[in-house]
Design a protein around this motif. Structure first.
Motif, PDB file in Angstrom:
ATOM      1  N   ALA A  17       0.759  -1.426   0.385  1.00 21.48           N
ATOM      2  CA  ALA A  17       0.487  -0.050  -0.133  1.00 21.48           C
ATOM      3  C   ALA A  17       0.599   0.932   0.188  1.00 21.48           C
ATOM      4  O   ALA A  17       0.407   2.140  -0.468  1.00 21.48           O
ATOM      5  N   VAL A  18       1.885   1.454   0.769  1.00 19.90           N
ATOM      6  CA  VAL A  18       2.895   2.348   1.013  1.00 19.90           C
ATOM      7  C   VAL A  18       3.017   2.700  -1.058  1.00 19.90           C
ATOM      8  O   VAL A  18       3.454   3.586  -1.495  1.00 19.90           O
ATOM      9  N   HIS A  19       3.810   1.574  -1.194  1.00 19.74           N
ATOM     10  CA  HIS A  19       4.439   1.826  -2.437  1.00 19.74           C
ATOM     11  C   HIS A  19       3.393   2.266  -3.369  1.00 19.74           C
ATOM     12  O   HIS A  19       3.527   3.496  -4.218  1.00 19.74           O
ATOM     13  N   ASP A  20       2.598   0.985  -3.506  1.00 19.03           N
ATOM     14  CA  ASP A  20       1.070   2.001  -4.547  1.00 19.03           C
ATOM     15  C   ASP A  20       0.807   3.565  -4.204  1.00 19.03           C
ATOM     16  O   ASP A  20       0.421   4.389  -5.462  1.00 19.03           O
ATOM     17  N   ALA A  21       0.175   4.127  -2.865  1.00 13.97           N
ATOM     18  CA  ALA A  21       0.564   5.761  -2.961  1.00 13.97           C
ATOM     19  C   ALA A  21       1.495   6.318  -3.255  1.00 13.97           C
ATOM     20  O   ALA A  21       1.623   7.867  -3.502  1.00 13.97           O
ATOM     21  N   SER A 159      -3.088   6.373   0.661  1.00 13.82           N
ATOM     22  CA  SER A 159      -3.830   6.330  -0.973  1.00 13.82           C
ATOM     23  C   SER A 159      -5.163   6.673  -0.605  1.00 13.82           C
ATOM     24  O   SER A 159      -5.083   7.523  -1.850  1.00 13.82           O
ATOM     25  N   PHE A 160      -5.723   7.680  -0.484  1.00 11.53           N
ATOM     26  CA  PHE A 160      -6.629   8.357  -0.334  1.00 11.53           C
ATOM     27  C   PHE A 160      -6.755  10.100  -0.779  1.00 11.53           C
ATOM     28  O   PHE A 160      -6.167  10.474  -1.801  1.00 11.53           O
ATOM     29  N   VAL A 161      -5.331  10.414   0.250  1.00 13.67           N
ATOM     30  CA  VAL A 161      -4.966  11.497  -0.652  1.00 13.67           C
ATOM     31  C   VAL A 161      -4.178  10.885  -2.197  1.00 13.67           C
ATOM     32  O   VAL A 161      -4.130  12.591  -2.488  1.00 13.67           O
ATOM     33  N   ARG A 162      -3.958  10.356  -2.629  1.00  9.93           N
ATOM     34  CA  ARG A 162      -3.591  10.341  -3.786  1.00  9.93           C
ATOM     35  C   ARG A 162      -4.129  10.480  -4.146  1.00  9.93           C
ATOM     36  O   ARG A 162      -4.003  11.115  -5.485  1.00  9.93           O
ATOM     37  N   GLY A 163      -5.569   9.437  -3.817  1.00  9.59           N
ATOM     38  CA  GLY A 163      -6.363   9.294  -5.039  1.00  9.59           C
ATOM     39  C   GLY A 163      -6.826  11.392  -5.331  1.00  9.59           C
ATOM     40  O   GLY A 163      -7.522  11.387  -6.057  1.00  9.59           O
ATOM     41  N   VAL A 164      -7.299  11.877  -4.855  1.00 13.56           N
ATOM     42  CA  VAL A 164      -7.357  12.974  -4.031  1.00 13.56           C
ATOM     43  C   VAL A 164      -6.551  13.921  -5.810  1.00 13.56           C
ATOM     44  O   VAL A 164      -7.249  15.042  -6.407  1.00 13.56           O
ATOM     45  N   VAL A 165      -4.996  14.295  -5.028  1.00 13.40           N
ATOM     46  CA  VAL A 165      -3.708  14.748  -6.022  1.00 13.40           C
ATOM     47  C   VAL A 165      -4.314  14.589  -7.858  1.00 13.40           C
ATOM     48  O   VAL A 165      -4.344  15.165  -8.923  1.00 13.40           O
TER      49      VAL A 165
END
Length: 168
Positions: A17-21, A159-165
């Protein structure tokens, strides 16, 4: 499957998950905050990794890779050496700026040490009380699950913040 196999699987999920985010994001994207009080991906990944490093080193009676592998110096953060991010103010969160390579390098080093430590544990080791200052006293197994749960929550937030970005 053994108890430690289950724990390793859980910590592997944090790493994934860390790598994905984090992967392929710029420094500015990693530092993005949804609002002035929110945590950035960089802070979340740094914090969850610091907690894992600190707490598992404590459970193992070993040194943190933060110190032994020079990550403290590489991050160049203006915090106490032992700071893990707990209770950080908004201003402190904003001070955690790091590129993906640095964040993932530190996380992968901590993950490697975690998996190595877990591989040597038995079920009896998981029942050992390692912190009697709590009621009930904290066993090694409870501490490992606590860090695992915290890491997964923060990785999910990243991951949520990445989605927002990505949608911004």
């Amino acid at each position: 499957m053994t108890s430690t196999d289950v724990l390793v699987d859980g910590y592997d999920r944090i790493r994934e998950a860390v790598h994905d985010a984090t992967r392929k994001l710029s420094d500015d994207q990693l530092a993005f905050r949804v609002d002035a009080q929110a945590n950035s991906i960089a802070w979340l990944v740094w914090h969850l990794t610091r907690v894992q490093d600190d707490h598992l080193a404590g459970a193992a009676g070993s040194e943190q890779v933060w110190f032994t592998e020079g990550w403290r110096d590489r991050f160049e953060l203006p915090f106490d050496d032992l700071d893990i991010g707990y209770g950080h103010s908004s201003d402190q969160v904003a001070q955690v700026r790091a590129d993906a390579e640095l964040l993932l390098g530190y996380h992968d080093s901590v993950h490697e040490q975690t998996v190595s430590y877990l591989g040597g544990l038995t079920d009896a080791d998981l029942d050992e009380v390692i912190d009697a200052d709590w009621t009930p006293p904290v066993t090694r197994g409870v501490r490992l699950v606590s860090v695992l749960a915290d890491g997964l929550q923060h990785a999910g937030q990243a991951s949520f913040v990445r989605g927002v970005v990505e949608r911004g």
